[in-house]
Design a protein around this motif. Sequence first.
Motif, PDB file in Angstrom:
ATOM      1  N   ARG A  48       0.591  -0.239  -6.777  1.00 10.72           N
ATOM      2  CA  ARG A  48      -0.485  -1.215  -6.948  1.00 10.72           C
ATOM      3  C   ARG A  48      -1.833  -0.497  -6.965  1.00 10.72           C
ATOM      4  O   ARG A  48      -1.979   0.597  -6.407  1.00 10.72           O
ATOM      5  CB  ARG A  48      -0.503  -2.232  -5.791  1.00 10.72           C
ATOM      6  CG  ARG A  48       0.847  -2.870  -5.457  1.00 10.72           C
ATOM      7  CD  ARG A  48       1.364  -3.731  -6.578  1.00 10.72           C
ATOM      8  NE  ARG A  48       2.683  -4.255  -6.299  1.00 10.72           N
ATOM      9  CZ  ARG A  48       2.922  -5.542  -5.989  1.00 10.72           C
ATOM     10  NH1 ARG A  48       1.919  -6.413  -5.921  1.00 10.72           N
ATOM     11  NH2 ARG A  48       4.146  -5.955  -5.756  1.00 10.72           N
ATOM     12  N   GLU A  66      -3.604   6.349  -9.549  1.00 11.67           N
ATOM     13  CA  GLU A  66      -3.078   5.381  -8.589  1.00 11.67           C
ATOM     14  C   GLU A  66      -1.568   5.555  -8.403  1.00 11.67           C
ATOM     15  O   GLU A  66      -1.048   5.458  -7.282  1.00 11.67           O
ATOM     16  CB  GLU A  66      -3.436   3.969  -9.050  1.00 11.67           C
ATOM     17  CG  GLU A  66      -4.936   3.714  -8.955  1.00 11.67           C
ATOM     18  CD  GLU A  66      -5.378   2.500  -9.732  1.00 11.67           C
ATOM     19  OE1 GLU A  66      -4.669   2.092 -10.678  1.00 11.67           O
ATOM     20  OE2 GLU A  66      -6.448   1.959  -9.398  1.00 11.67           O
ATOM     21  N   SER A 121       0.838  -1.200   0.000  1.00 13.74           N
ATOM     22  CA  SER A 121       0.000   0.000   0.000  1.00 13.74           C
ATOM     23  C   SER A 121       0.873   1.249   0.000  1.00 13.74           C
ATOM     24  O   SER A 121       2.057   1.204   0.399  1.00 13.74           O
ATOM     25  CB  SER A 121      -0.894   0.015   1.234  1.00 13.74           C
ATOM     26  OG  SER A 121      -0.128   0.233   2.406  1.00 13.74           O
ATOM     27  N   GLY A 141      -4.513  -4.713  -5.554  1.00 10.06           N
ATOM     28  CA  GLY A 141      -3.145  -5.205  -5.397  1.00 10.06           C
ATOM     29  C   GLY A 141      -2.407  -5.522  -6.672  1.00 10.06           C
ATOM     30  O   GLY A 141      -1.292  -6.044  -6.625  1.00 10.06           O
ATOM     31  N   GLU A 158       0.797   3.674   2.049  1.00 11.67           N
ATOM     32  CA  GLU A 158       1.196   3.973   3.424  1.00 11.67           C
ATOM     33  C   GLU A 158       2.349   3.083   3.881  1.00 11.67           C
ATOM     34  O   GLU A 158       3.290   3.564   4.522  1.00 11.67           O
ATOM     35  CB  GLU A 158      -0.006   3.815   4.364  1.00 11.67           C
ATOM     36  CG  GLU A 158      -1.116   4.823   4.129  1.00 11.67           C
ATOM     37  CD  GLU A 158      -1.966   4.534   2.900  1.00 11.67           C
ATOM     38  OE1 GLU A 158      -2.659   5.460   2.423  1.00 11.67           O
ATOM     39  OE2 GLU A 158      -1.931   3.372   2.395  1.00 11.67           O
ATOM     40  N   ARG A 159       2.281   1.793   3.545  1.00 15.02           N
ATOM     41  CA  ARG A 159       3.370   0.892   3.940  1.00 15.02           C
ATOM     42  C   ARG A 159       4.649   1.214   3.163  1.00 15.02           C
ATOM     43  O   ARG A 159       5.747   1.143   3.720  1.00 15.02           O
ATOM     44  CB  ARG A 159       2.955  -0.558   3.714  1.00 15.02           C
ATOM     45  CG  ARG A 159       2.008  -1.088   4.757  1.00 15.02           C
ATOM     46  CD  ARG A 159       2.750  -1.336   6.089  1.00 15.02           C
ATOM     47  NE  ARG A 159       3.742  -2.389   5.896  1.00 15.02           N
ATOM     48  CZ  ARG A 159       5.053  -2.207   5.912  1.00 15.02           C
ATOM     49  NH1 ARG A 159       5.565  -0.999   6.102  1.00 15.02           N
ATOM     50  NH2 ARG A 159       5.889  -3.212   5.738  1.00 15.02           N
ATOM     51  N   THR A 167       2.367   9.981  -1.545  1.00 17.58           N
ATOM     52  CA  THR A 167       2.428   9.489  -0.167  1.00 17.58           C
ATOM     53  C   THR A 167       3.857   9.190   0.237  1.00 17.58           C
ATOM     54  O   THR A 167       4.298   9.549   1.340  1.00 17.58           O
ATOM     55  CB  THR A 167       1.552   8.228  -0.017  1.00 17.58           C
ATOM     56  OG1 THR A 167       0.210   8.526  -0.407  1.00 17.58           O
ATOM     57  CG2 THR A 167       1.560   7.737   1.422  1.00 17.58           C
ATOM     58  N   THR A 195       0.391   6.870  -4.766  1.00 17.52           N
ATOM     59  CA  THR A 195       1.553   6.186  -4.186  1.00 17.52           C
ATOM     60  C   THR A 195       2.754   7.117  -4.112  1.00 17.52           C
ATOM     61  O   THR A 195       3.411   7.225  -3.064  1.00 17.52           O
ATOM     62  CB  THR A 195       1.903   4.941  -5.015  1.00 17.52           C
ATOM     63  OG1 THR A 195       0.803   4.032  -4.988  1.00 17.52           O
ATOM     64  CG2 THR A 195       3.138   4.248  -4.454  1.00 17.52           C
ATOM     65  N   VAL A 234      -6.187  -0.852  -6.225  1.00 22.65           N
ATOM     66  CA  VAL A 234      -6.931  -1.176  -5.007  1.00 22.65           C
ATOM     67  C   VAL A 234      -7.052  -2.675  -4.761  1.00 22.65           C
ATOM     68  O   VAL A 234      -7.289  -3.097  -3.625  1.00 22.65           O
ATOM     69  CB  VAL A 234      -8.335  -0.541  -5.034  1.00 22.65           C
ATOM     70  CG1 VAL A 234      -8.235   0.966  -4.961  1.00 22.65           C
ATOM     71  CG2 VAL A 234      -9.107  -0.980  -6.283  1.00 22.65           C
TER      72      VAL A 234
END
Length: 227
Positions: A45, A57, A21, A49, A23-24, A64, A61, A47
């Motif tokens: 990725r 998208e 994700s 994956g 965030e990760r 973030t 990423t 939603v």
Amino acid sequence: MLQACLNGSRAAEEHPALPLSPERLAEDAADVAALGVTSVHIRPRDVIGALTLVGPEVATTIATVRAAVPGIEISVSTDVPGRRGTLIASWAPLASGRPDIASVHVDQPGWRELAQALHQVNVKVELVVESRTGLTELPDGVSRITVVATRDTAESLLAQVEPLGLPILLHGRDAEAWKVLDYAAILEHHVRMGLEDTLEMPDGRTAKNNAELIALARRRQRSRAPR
């Protein structure tokens, strides 16, 4: 340069700490930046994956991750099925959601057109070489060459690309990852490490996470660099 390759095309079940994700990925990017990494290579990725180059998208990423590690180079791969040139053209208005650099595999059909599409949206190009290709003339926008090799093939592949005069990032995969990193450090080429390239430490133990791989890679890079 030490680059961290945080996830690649690996599936979630391959490693419990694999960041997928936004965030990760941002958390892992911050962890490895604290260890001296100046570039992160990620595979955005969607939603569900799946690997994606779709503008919104990708932007989510990248933005973030960039918020977590401002100033760090963010690289993505274009090795994704679909109409890649059209999808990359949609990156033009992404602003902070646009990657700094994207990799293009020279053994794939249409790689020159793909490189041109990246150049047109002001994303630098990183050419990926895995076999002898006779590469002599470079498209606009190419700023680095990544060589993916084993310890046995590295010398011949480097002989092909070193005359081009660009910075080189040399790395291996899986069982070859640590051997090639050590060789690249001796030659003072850029190196990379992370869960995309290997899930294991040199002793065969499964790595805890990207940070553990990077911490050791940093120590080995420094210890093997010419003094």
